[in-house]
Write a protein that holds these residues in place. Structure first.
Motif, PDB file in Angstrom:
ATOM      1  N   TYR A 262       0.872  -1.172   0.000  1.00  0.00           N
ATOM      2  CA  TYR A 262       0.000   0.000   0.000  1.00  0.00           C
ATOM      3  C   TYR A 262       0.907   1.218   0.000  1.00  0.00           C
ATOM      4  CZ  TYR A 262      -3.548  -3.401   1.034  1.00  0.00           C
ATOM      5  OH  TYR A 262      -4.390  -4.487   0.934  1.00  0.00           O
ATOM      6  N   ALA A 263       0.722   2.070  -1.016  1.00  0.00           N
ATOM      7  CA  ALA A 263       1.653   3.187  -1.204  1.00  0.00           C
ATOM      8  C   ALA A 263       1.046   4.496  -0.726  1.00  0.00           C
ATOM      9  CB  ALA A 263       2.004   3.288  -2.680  1.00  0.00           C
ATOM     10  N   PHE A 264       1.856   5.310  -0.094  1.00  0.00           N
ATOM     11  CA  PHE A 264       1.417   6.619   0.391  1.00  0.00           C
ATOM     12  C   PHE A 264       2.170   7.696  -0.361  1.00  0.00           C
ATOM     13  CE2 PHE A 264      -1.310   5.627   4.029  1.00  0.00           C
ATOM     14  CZ  PHE A 264      -1.145   4.243   4.050  1.00  0.00           C
ATOM     15  N   ILE A 265       1.422   8.613  -0.918  1.00  0.00           N
ATOM     16  CA  ILE A 265       2.046   9.626  -1.770  1.00  0.00           C
ATOM     17  C   ILE A 265       1.285  10.937  -1.685  1.00  0.00           C
ATOM     18  CG2 ILE A 265       0.746   8.815  -3.828  1.00  0.00           C
ATOM     19  CD1 ILE A 265       3.514   9.451  -5.331  1.00  0.00           C
ATOM     20  N   GLY A 266       1.976  12.027  -1.930  1.00  0.00           N
ATOM     21  CA  GLY A 266       1.311  13.329  -1.935  1.00  0.00           C
ATOM     22  C   GLY A 266       2.344  14.418  -2.117  1.00  0.00           C
ATOM     23  N   ARG A 267       1.871  15.641  -2.173  1.00  0.00           N
ATOM     24  CA  ARG A 267       2.807  16.760  -2.321  1.00  0.00           C
ATOM     25  C   ARG A 267       3.683  16.854  -1.074  1.00  0.00           C
ATOM     26  NH1 ARG A 267       0.789  22.177  -3.367  1.00  0.00           N
ATOM     27  NH2 ARG A 267      -1.127  21.620  -2.303  1.00  0.00           N
ATOM     28  N   SER A 268       4.878  17.349  -1.254  1.00  0.00           N
ATOM     29  CA  SER A 268       5.779  17.520  -0.121  1.00  0.00           C
ATOM     30  C   SER A 268       5.089  18.361   0.942  1.00  0.00           C
ATOM     31  CB  SER A 268       7.044  18.238  -0.568  1.00  0.00           C
ATOM     32  OG  SER A 268       7.651  17.491  -1.574  1.00  0.00           O
ATOM     33  N   ASN A 269       5.299  17.976   2.184  1.00  0.00           N
ATOM     34  CA  ASN A 269       4.758  18.721   3.323  1.00  0.00           C
ATOM     35  C   ASN A 269       3.269  18.483   3.591  1.00  0.00           C
ATOM     36  OD1 ASN A 269       5.901  20.294   5.325  1.00  0.00           O
ATOM     37  ND2 ASN A 269       4.898  22.146   4.587  1.00  0.00           N
ATOM     38  N   VAL A 270       2.691  17.520   2.871  1.00  0.00           N
ATOM     39  CA  VAL A 270       1.258  17.253   3.034  1.00  0.00           C
ATOM     40  C   VAL A 270       0.962  16.577   4.382  1.00  0.00           C
ATOM     41  CG1 VAL A 270       1.257  14.971   1.883  1.00  0.00           C
ATOM     42  CG2 VAL A 270      -0.784  16.418   1.774  1.00  0.00           C
ATOM     43  N   GLY A 271       2.026  16.043   4.996  1.00  0.00           N
ATOM     44  CA  GLY A 271       1.844  15.363   6.283  1.00  0.00           C
ATOM     45  C   GLY A 271       1.966  13.847   6.156  1.00  0.00           C
TER      46      GLY A 271
ATOM     47  N   LEU B  31      -2.453  11.647  -0.617  1.00  0.00           N
ATOM     48  CA  LEU B  31      -2.689  12.566   0.499  1.00  0.00           C
ATOM     49  C   LEU B  31      -2.932  13.983  -0.015  1.00  0.00           C
ATOM     50  CD1 LEU B  31      -1.575  10.080   1.907  1.00  0.00           C
ATOM     51  CD2 LEU B  31      -0.190  11.565   3.337  1.00  0.00           C
ATOM     52  N   ILE B  32      -3.961  14.593   0.538  1.00  0.00           N
ATOM     53  CA  ILE B  32      -4.329  15.952   0.147  1.00  0.00           C
ATOM     54  C   ILE B  32      -4.483  16.760   1.439  1.00  0.00           C
ATOM     55  CG2 ILE B  32      -6.168  17.352  -0.929  1.00  0.00           C
ATOM     56  CD1 ILE B  32      -5.033  15.499  -3.028  1.00  0.00           C
ATOM     57  N   ASP B  33      -3.867  17.917   1.483  1.00  0.00           N
ATOM     58  CA  ASP B  33      -4.001  18.787   2.660  1.00  0.00           C
ATOM     59  C   ASP B  33      -5.430  19.332   2.688  1.00  0.00           C
ATOM     60  OD1 ASP B  33      -3.907  20.970   4.502  1.00  0.00           O
ATOM     61  OD2 ASP B  33      -1.743  21.128   4.206  1.00  0.00           O
ATOM     62  N   SER B  34      -6.160  18.996   3.741  1.00  0.00           N
ATOM     63  CA  SER B  34      -7.591  19.343   3.783  1.00  0.00           C
ATOM     64  C   SER B  34      -7.834  20.850   3.790  1.00  0.00           C
ATOM     65  CB  SER B  34      -8.247  18.702   5.009  1.00  0.00           C
ATOM     66  OG  SER B  34      -7.635  19.174   6.189  1.00  0.00           O
ATOM     67  N   ARG B  35      -6.795  21.642   4.038  1.00  0.00           N
ATOM     68  CA  ARG B  35      -6.993  23.108   4.093  1.00  0.00           C
ATOM     69  C   ARG B  35      -6.981  23.746   2.714  1.00  0.00           C
ATOM     70  NH1 ARG B  35      -1.950  24.437   7.677  1.00  0.00           N
ATOM     71  NH2 ARG B  35      -1.154  22.942   6.164  1.00  0.00           N
ATOM     72  N   HIS B  36      -6.435  23.007   1.733  1.00  0.00           N
ATOM     73  CA  HIS B  36      -6.197  23.647   0.439  1.00  0.00           C
ATOM     74  C   HIS B  36      -7.277  23.344  -0.594  1.00  0.00           C
ATOM     75  CE1 HIS B  36      -1.686  23.552   1.654  1.00  0.00           C
ATOM     76  NE2 HIS B  36      -2.363  24.484   2.294  1.00  0.00           N
ATOM     77  N   GLU B  37      -7.438  24.279  -1.499  1.00  0.00           N
ATOM     78  CA  GLU B  37      -8.341  24.042  -2.637  1.00  0.00           C
ATOM     79  C   GLU B  37      -7.702  22.991  -3.538  1.00  0.00           C
ATOM     80  OE1 GLU B  37      -9.283  27.465  -4.897  1.00  0.00           O
ATOM     81  OE2 GLU B  37     -10.326  28.404  -3.219  1.00  0.00           O
ATOM     82  N   PRO B  38      -8.496  22.328  -4.376  1.00  0.00           N
ATOM     83  CA  PRO B  38      -7.909  21.345  -5.296  1.00  0.00           C
ATOM     84  C   PRO B  38      -6.760  21.967  -6.104  1.00  0.00           C
ATOM     85  CG  PRO B  38     -10.294  21.247  -5.375  1.00  0.00           C
ATOM     86  CD  PRO B  38      -9.956  22.414  -4.507  1.00  0.00           C
TER      87      PRO B  38
ATOM     88  N   PHE C 257     -10.751   9.314   3.072  1.00  0.00           N
ATOM     89  CA  PHE C 257     -10.632   9.314   4.523  1.00  0.00           C
ATOM     90  C   PHE C 257     -10.195  10.704   4.972  1.00  0.00           C
ATOM     91  CE2 PHE C 257      -9.619   5.163   2.830  1.00  0.00           C
ATOM     92  CZ  PHE C 257     -10.422   4.319   3.593  1.00  0.00           C
ATOM     93  N   ILE C 258     -10.532  11.014   6.212  1.00  0.00           N
ATOM     94  CA  ILE C 258     -10.111  12.299   6.784  1.00  0.00           C
ATOM     95  C   ILE C 258      -9.193  11.963   7.956  1.00  0.00           C
ATOM     96  CG2 ILE C 258     -10.909  14.417   7.899  1.00  0.00           C
ATOM     97  CD1 ILE C 258     -13.583  13.992   6.343  1.00  0.00           C
ATOM     98  N   SER C 259      -8.031  12.608   8.005  1.00  0.00           N
ATOM     99  CA  SER C 259      -7.067  12.211   9.038  1.00  0.00           C
ATOM    100  C   SER C 259      -6.464  13.395   9.772  1.00  0.00           C
ATOM    101  CB  SER C 259      -5.934  11.398   8.406  1.00  0.00           C
ATOM    102  OG  SER C 259      -5.033  12.254   7.751  1.00  0.00           O
ATOM    103  N   SER C 260      -5.984  13.089  10.952  1.00  0.00           N
ATOM    104  CA  SER C 260      -5.171  14.048  11.699  1.00  0.00           C
ATOM    105  C   SER C 260      -4.103  13.271  12.447  1.00  0.00           C
ATOM    106  CB  SER C 260      -6.041  14.811  12.699  1.00  0.00           C
ATOM    107  OG  SER C 260      -5.199  15.381  13.695  1.00  0.00           O
ATOM    108  N   ALA C 261      -2.865  13.674  12.231  1.00  0.00           N
ATOM    109  CA  ALA C 261      -1.769  12.975  12.907  1.00  0.00           C
ATOM    110  C   ALA C 261      -1.758  13.315  14.392  1.00  0.00           C
ATOM    111  CB  ALA C 261      -0.432  13.353  12.261  1.00  0.00           C
ATOM    112  N   THR C 262      -2.327  14.447  14.747  1.00  0.00           N
ATOM    113  CA  THR C 262      -2.308  14.833  16.161  1.00  0.00           C
ATOM    114  C   THR C 262      -3.450  14.176  16.945  1.00  0.00           C
ATOM    115  OG1 THR C 262      -3.394  16.885  15.543  1.00  0.00           O
ATOM    116  CG2 THR C 262      -1.046  17.014  15.913  1.00  0.00           C
ATOM    117  N   SER C 263      -4.638  14.087  16.349  1.00  0.00           N
ATOM    118  CA  SER C 263      -5.757  13.480  17.101  1.00  0.00           C
ATOM    119  C   SER C 263      -5.963  12.005  16.757  1.00  0.00           C
ATOM    120  CB  SER C 263      -7.049  14.244  16.813  1.00  0.00           C
ATOM    121  OG  SER C 263      -7.543  13.883  15.535  1.00  0.00           O
ATOM    122  N   LYS C 264      -5.199  11.503  15.786  1.00  0.00           N
ATOM    123  CA  LYS C 264      -5.312  10.110  15.310  1.00  0.00           C
ATOM    124  C   LYS C 264      -6.614   9.850  14.560  1.00  0.00           C
ATOM    125  CE  LYS C 264      -2.158   8.027  18.498  1.00  0.00           C
ATOM    126  NZ  LYS C 264      -1.887   7.012  19.486  1.00  0.00           N
TER     127      LYS C 264
END
Ligand code: GDP
Length: 197
Positions: free
Chosen positions: A26-35, A112-119, A174-181
């Motif tokens: 299972y591969a995880f990918i996204g823009r740099s700094n996406v988390g 991975l997509i940063d939930s704060r950003h527009e597409p 899925f919606i995620s947060s590394a701080t709240s799990k």
């Protein structure tokens, strides 16, 4: 799924040097700094399995981690970081696309997509490429804790609308947060369900 073990296996710059193994990956990918690193550490419950960095664009390797001795979690390099040279960017592209084209044991990619950003065009183009190459993928909206629930919902609805302009249906997301799990259980259960199919 409970994580019983999570071990670093190997880092590569070439797909043909990736582990000679039939285990599903299972591969995880996204823009740099996406988390991405933070998410991998959160999912596996390990503080520093993947190296988080304040300096975007650092990870340029395909990293394999063996989880519960029966599947590989693959940390792919971040794409689309503005400050890398054009030739470095092309190298990212080449080995990222080579990975998806050649790695038959790749079961599902998590984009991975940063939930704060527009597409962003680069994410849209990347998912388009995955679709054209029949690569199964899901979306993970990261850093959800950084937004108020209403704003988060609005952003994700907007994202879905944008996706539906070119896709017949919204991919699993899925919606995620590394701080709240947030998202940990859902994502791991999703992987487990595919693994036991
Ligand atoms: P990567 O480059 O995609 O691997 O991103 P990192 O995991 O290194 O994260 C980039 C930055 O975002 C770091 O400063 C992290 O602490 C922060 N970050 C990552 N995920 C989250 C999250 O879910 N919530 C918050 N509040 N910050 C996060």
């Amino acid at each position: 799924m409970k994580i019983k073990s999570a071990e670093f296996v190997v880092s590569n710059t070439r797909v043909d040097q990736c582990p000679d193994s039939k285990l599903p990956e299972y591969a995880f990918i996204g823009r740099s700094n996406v988390g991405k690193s933070s998410l991998i550490n959160m999912l596996t419950g390990r503080k520093a399995l993947a190296k988080t960095s304040a300096k975007p664009g650092k990870t340029q390797l395909i990293n394999h981690f063996l989880i519960n001795k029966n599947w590989h979690l693959v940390d792919l390099p971040g794409y689309g970081y503005a400050k890398v040279s054009k030739s470095t960017k092309r190298t990212f592209q080449k080995f990222i696309t080579a990975y998806f084209e050649k790695r038959a044991q790749m079961v599902c990619a998590f984009v991975l997509i940063d939930s704060r950003h527009e597409p962003q065009p680069i994410d849209m183009e990347f998912m388009q490429w995955l679709g054209e190459h029949n690569v199964p993928f899901c979306i993970i909206f990261t850093k959800a804790d950084k937004m108020k629930p209403k704003a988060l919902e609005r952003n994700i609805n907007f994202y879905q609308e944008k996706m539906l302009e070119s896709w017949e249906e919204m991919p699993e997301f899925f919606i995620s947060s590394a701080t709240s799990k947030l998202g940990q259980e859902e994502i791991l259960d999703y992987i487990e369900a595919i693994n036991t199919e």
